[in-house]
Motif scaffolding. Structure first.
Motif, mmCIF file in Angstrom:
data_model
loop_
_atom_site.group_PDB
_atom_site.id
_atom_site.type_symbol
_atom_site.label_atom_id
_atom_site.label_comp_id
_atom_site.label_asym_id
_atom_site.label_seq_id
_atom_site.Cartn_x
_atom_site.Cartn_y
_atom_site.Cartn_z
ATOM 1 N N ALA A 70 -11.568 -12.477 -4.358
ATOM 2 C CA ALA A 70 -10.374 -13.375 -4.789
ATOM 3 C C ALA A 70 -9.159 -12.723 -4.614
ATOM 4 N N TYR A 71 -9.264 -11.229 -4.915
ATOM 5 C CA TYR A 71 -8.039 -10.690 -4.602
ATOM 6 C C TYR A 71 -7.674 -10.530 -3.035
ATOM 7 N N GLY A 72 -8.775 -10.392 -2.207
ATOM 8 C CA GLY A 72 -8.599 -10.573 -0.839
ATOM 9 C C GLY A 72 -7.460 -11.716 -0.293
ATOM 10 N N PHE A 73 -8.177 -12.907 -1.083
ATOM 11 C CA PHE A 73 -7.298 -14.204 -0.600
ATOM 12 C C PHE A 73 -5.902 -14.324 -1.386
ATOM 13 N N LEU A 74 -5.811 -13.583 -2.330
ATOM 14 C CA LEU A 74 -4.418 -13.525 -2.932
ATOM 15 C C LEU A 74 -3.472 -12.645 -2.319
ATOM 16 N N ALA A 75 -4.024 -11.795 -1.576
ATOM 17 C CA ALA A 75 -3.160 -10.546 -1.037
ATOM 18 C C ALA A 75 -2.015 -11.321 -0.166
ATOM 19 N N ALA A 80 -0.272 -13.864 -0.179
ATOM 20 C CA ALA A 80 0.867 -14.335 -0.846
ATOM 21 C C ALA A 80 1.661 -13.488 -1.868
ATOM 22 N N TYR A 81 1.038 -12.423 -2.378
ATOM 23 C CA TYR A 81 1.228 -11.444 -3.188
ATOM 24 C C TYR A 81 2.351 -10.528 -2.251
ATOM 25 N N ILE A 139 3.822 -11.438 0.450
ATOM 26 C CA ILE A 139 5.243 -12.243 0.631
ATOM 27 C C ILE A 139 6.220 -12.115 -0.662
ATOM 28 N N TYR A 140 5.443 -12.316 -1.833
ATOM 29 C CA TYR A 140 6.079 -12.350 -2.950
ATOM 30 C C TYR A 140 6.862 -10.735 -3.180
ATOM 31 N N LEU A 141 6.051 -9.866 -2.842
ATOM 32 C CA LEU A 141 6.597 -8.594 -3.159
ATOM 33 C C LEU A 141 7.861 -8.247 -2.469
ATOM 34 N N LEU A 142 7.719 -8.705 -0.891
ATOM 35 C CA LEU A 142 8.512 -8.489 0.051
ATOM 36 C C LEU A 142 9.935 -9.064 -0.178
ATOM 37 N N PHE A 143 9.772 -10.401 -0.483
ATOM 38 C CA PHE A 143 11.073 -11.381 -0.509
ATOM 39 C C PHE A 143 11.674 -11.408 -1.870
ATOM 40 N N LEU A 144 10.734 -11.290 -2.840
ATOM 41 C CA LEU A 144 11.360 -11.494 -4.314
ATOM 42 C C LEU A 144 11.210 -10.560 -5.111
ATOM 43 N N ALA A 145 10.229 -9.613 -5.210
ATOM 44 C CA ALA A 145 9.947 -8.554 -6.229
ATOM 45 C C ALA A 145 11.008 -7.463 -5.992
#
Ligand SMILES: Nc1ncnc2c1ncn2[C@@H]1O[C@H](COP(=O)(O)OP(=O)(O)OP(=O)(O)O)[C@@H](O)[C@H]1O
Ligand SMILES: [Mg+2]
Lengths: 360, 294
Positions: free
Chosen positions: B12-17, B19-20, B22-28
């Protein structure tokens, strides 16, 4: 005072005709129940009477005046929907007052009428609530309240109780019957429920595929169905149908059916193929030895107060299935062979091609 | 050997990685960066940083230009919300009837098409349409014998021009949402109103609109948040002018951070805007809950 008359009414949606010429006279104060299989046009008929659906052809008369083009309010009808259709943003009071406001009645008078109706239906404690805060039974009470405040000439109900649980349904059924007795208004009521139809109706109208099959008092329809369709539609469990061939016995006219021979209520042409109908409660269970007809019990349903026997009759290779309803708790083994007996007057005969009842 | 459950969790974490990531790079990361930048002063040549505490916020909050752009933004929002949601509702009500399927499809497509076109492109086109001497709009106004309007040059009119573009571009979005809401009103409810003798207008006002009130409120909130961020169209069409009459908060932020090179004050104004958006949203959601709490 409100009589209702339908004169050869037809309804088409686009090219598709769904009501094929319905004529009906409803007397003042009469309680008429529409029954019929799903999709036969009961709701469509009711909605045409209400003015929610245009009438393609034919005439609708209320108190002798043609009403085809009039608005629902001008027709003087009120309608109760299966889904209640209460206005969710208004309180119960406002829901009931809405129609009166549209009629521009003075505020004081509206108040009086709403409170009176609320008292009749015992919903005074709910007046300040919103529909979201009501149970199903309360909602239906409010929906009925909303329809009676305007003092309509004709009440229309489209399966008003079918969303309620069994106990509440019985309760509301009695209330609707009382309400009708007290107000004496002409009422048309659509239902799928046999008990509602039998107990509420002065007249039952059986619809099938956009036509009236038969109308009459509940017991008339039950005892003297005009055809196989009506016979099968009223009664639960439904009537058993068997293919038979007319024969002659020493005791009188009789019919050979799968599983044996049954008496006939009237003489018929020897050798003729007819269809016979037997209500489950009319079959007697007797000892198989010497019985005129025999059946094999497949399984039984114990309802406590009564027992349903599901039996096969005729050739074991392609048996016909019949249901027998007996009072009390009766025990039978699976595959037990039983004898059947029935009074000649309880056997219904139908033309095997047209399904019309053969005259007694 | 890992249990099935552990392996599933890992998968599950693998599948989420992705998206996370991209989120980290461009938002967080940018969010954390602007949080940091807002309390730093960055030298634009050496990139040397220095902690300055609240100084950037002090500077922004006492800058009359910031408040001017703030006012402009809310002026824009007021007009754009009324324009988008008001007109959108009006059009949705007009379309909410028995229109033959293909025609309705065409209408919806027509209203929605501008939503899909890039705002920059739309803005360029409208800049020509609004042009004083050569613009199509003034051409027709002159043909009617009326004096031409300084669509982009009159400081009392310029904001209206921006709003017109915004509504032209976005109203289709609101039409689609509000039309769907109107068509979701149970048919029996409207029939009950007819039986109660309500005119179509009364039924609309007393039953339909209250029924879709939560959706209308959502549209207002959505339009408000969009309005707080208005930037591209103004940048292209008037660049904040004439004077500062159409300059928005985001433009202020942009010019602080990238034109003036003051990353610290730019970040501080961005955070201020974030707080304002949060407050406005909270207010509207609370109002909405009160509506929906019926
Ligand atoms: N608005 C409509 N457009 C097209 N066809 C319709 C429309 N309303 C009803 N029909 C058709 O008319 C026929 C009768 O429908 P109606 O709703 O009157 O049946 P009903 O007897 O009330 O059934 P039920 O017991 O399931 O409520 C059906 O075949 C239905 O598909
Ligand atoms: Mg129906």
């Amino acid at each position: 005072m409100a009589t209702l008359a339908l004169r050869d009414i037809r309804k088409s949606f686009g090219k598709h005709e769904v009501i094929h010429g319905v004529s009906l006279d409803v007397k003042d104060g009469e309680f008429v129940v529409f029954v019929g299989p799903s999709g036969c046009g009961k709701s469509t008929m009711l909605r045409m009477i209400a003015g929610l659906e245009t009438i393609t052809e034919g005439q609708l008369l209320i108190d002798g005046a043609v009403m085809n083009e009039e608005t629902p309010t001008r027709r003087g009808i009120a309608m109760v929907f299966q889904s209640y259709a209460l206005y969710p943003n208004m309180t119960v009071y406002q829901n009931m007052a809405f129609g009166l406001e549209q009629a521009r009645l003075p505020k004081a008078e509206i108040r009086e009428l709403v409170l009176e109706a609320a008292e009749t239906l015992k919903i005074e404690p709910l007046l300040q609530r919103r529909p979201g805060q009501l149970s199903g039974g309360q909602s239906q009470r409010v929906a009925i309240g909303r329809s009676i405040v305007r003092n309509p000439r004709i009440f229309l109900f489209d399966e008003p109780l079918s969303n309620l649980d069994a106990e509440l349904r019985v309760h509301m059924r009695v209330e609707i019957a009382n309400l009708h007795k007290r107000m004496g208004r002409t009422t048309i009521y659509v239902t799928h429920d046999q008990v509602e139809a039998m107990t509420l109706a002065d007249t039952i109208v059986v619809f099938n595929e956009g036509r009236i099959e038969q109308l009459g008092t509940p017991l008339d329809l039950y005892n003297k169905p005009a055809n196989r369709f009506v016979a099968g539609f009223l009664g639960s469990p439904r009537m058993n149908f068997l293919q038979g061939r007319v024969a002659e016995a020493a005791s009188g006219p009789c019919v050979e059916v799968p599983g044996g021979v049954l008496p006939l209520p009237q003489p018929a042409r020897q050798g003729e193929a007819i269809e016979i109908g037997i209500r489950p409660e009319h079959l007697e269970v007797v000892a198989p030895e010497g019985a005129a007809a025999r059946a094999r019990v497949q399984f039984t349903e114990q309802l406590g107060g009564e027992t349903f026997l599901y039996c096969d009759v005729g050739e074991a290779a392609e048996p016909a299935r019949i249901v027998i309803k007996r009072q009390g708790q009766q025990r039978f083994g699976d595959n037990e062979v039983i004898g059947l007996a029935i009074g000649a007057s309880d056997v219904y005969c139908f033309d095997s091609k047209t399904g019309a009842a053969l005259a007694a | 050997m890992a249990t099935l459950r552990q392996r599933e969790t890992l998968a599950a974490y693998g599948f989420l990685a992705p998206a996370y990531l991209i989120y980290l790079l461009f938002l967080a990361i940018p969010m954390v960066a602007s949080l940091l930048l807002s309390v730093l002063e960055v030298d634009r040549l050496t990139l040397a940083t220095q902690f300055v505490g609240w100084a950037n916020f002090d500077w922004v909050l006492t800058d009359p230009r910031f408040w001017k752009t703030f006012g402009n933004t809310f002026y824009f929002i007021a007009l754009a919300v009324v324009g988008n949601v008001g007109l959108g509702l009006g059009l949705a009500v007009l379309l909410d009837r028995n229109i033959p399927g293909p025609l309705l499809y065409l209408f919806r497509l027509a209203y929605f098409l501008p939503v899909l076109v890039s705002l920059a492109f739309v803005s360029f086109i409208w800049r020509f349409m609004f042009s004083f001497d050569l613009g199509a709009i003034n051409y027709y106004i002159r043909m009617l014998g009326l004096p031409p309007v300084g669509w982009l040059t009159d400081k009392n009119v310029a904001m209206f021009s921006i709003v017109i573009i915004d509504v032209w571009k976005n109203v289709g979005f609101f039409v689609i949402i509000l039309l769907a809401a109107l068509q979701g009103v149970p048919r029996n409810l409207m029939e009950a109103a007819r039986i109660d003798g309500a005119s179509p207008f009364t039924a609309l006002r007393r039953i339909k609109l209250p029924y879709i009130a939560p959706v209308i409120l959502f549209c207002v909130t959505y339009a408000t948040i969009g309005g707080l961020q208005v930037f591209d169209s103004i940048k292209i069409i008037t660049d904040g002018g004439p004077g500062d009459s159409t300059r928005s908060v985001v433009m202020y932020m942009f010019s602080e951070a990238f034109s003036a090179g003051e990353l610290g004050t730019g970040a501080a104004s961005a955070l201020t805007l974030l707080v304002v958006i949060a407050i406005v949203t909270a207010i509207q959601l609370t109002l909405g809950r009160r509506f929906a709490g019926r």
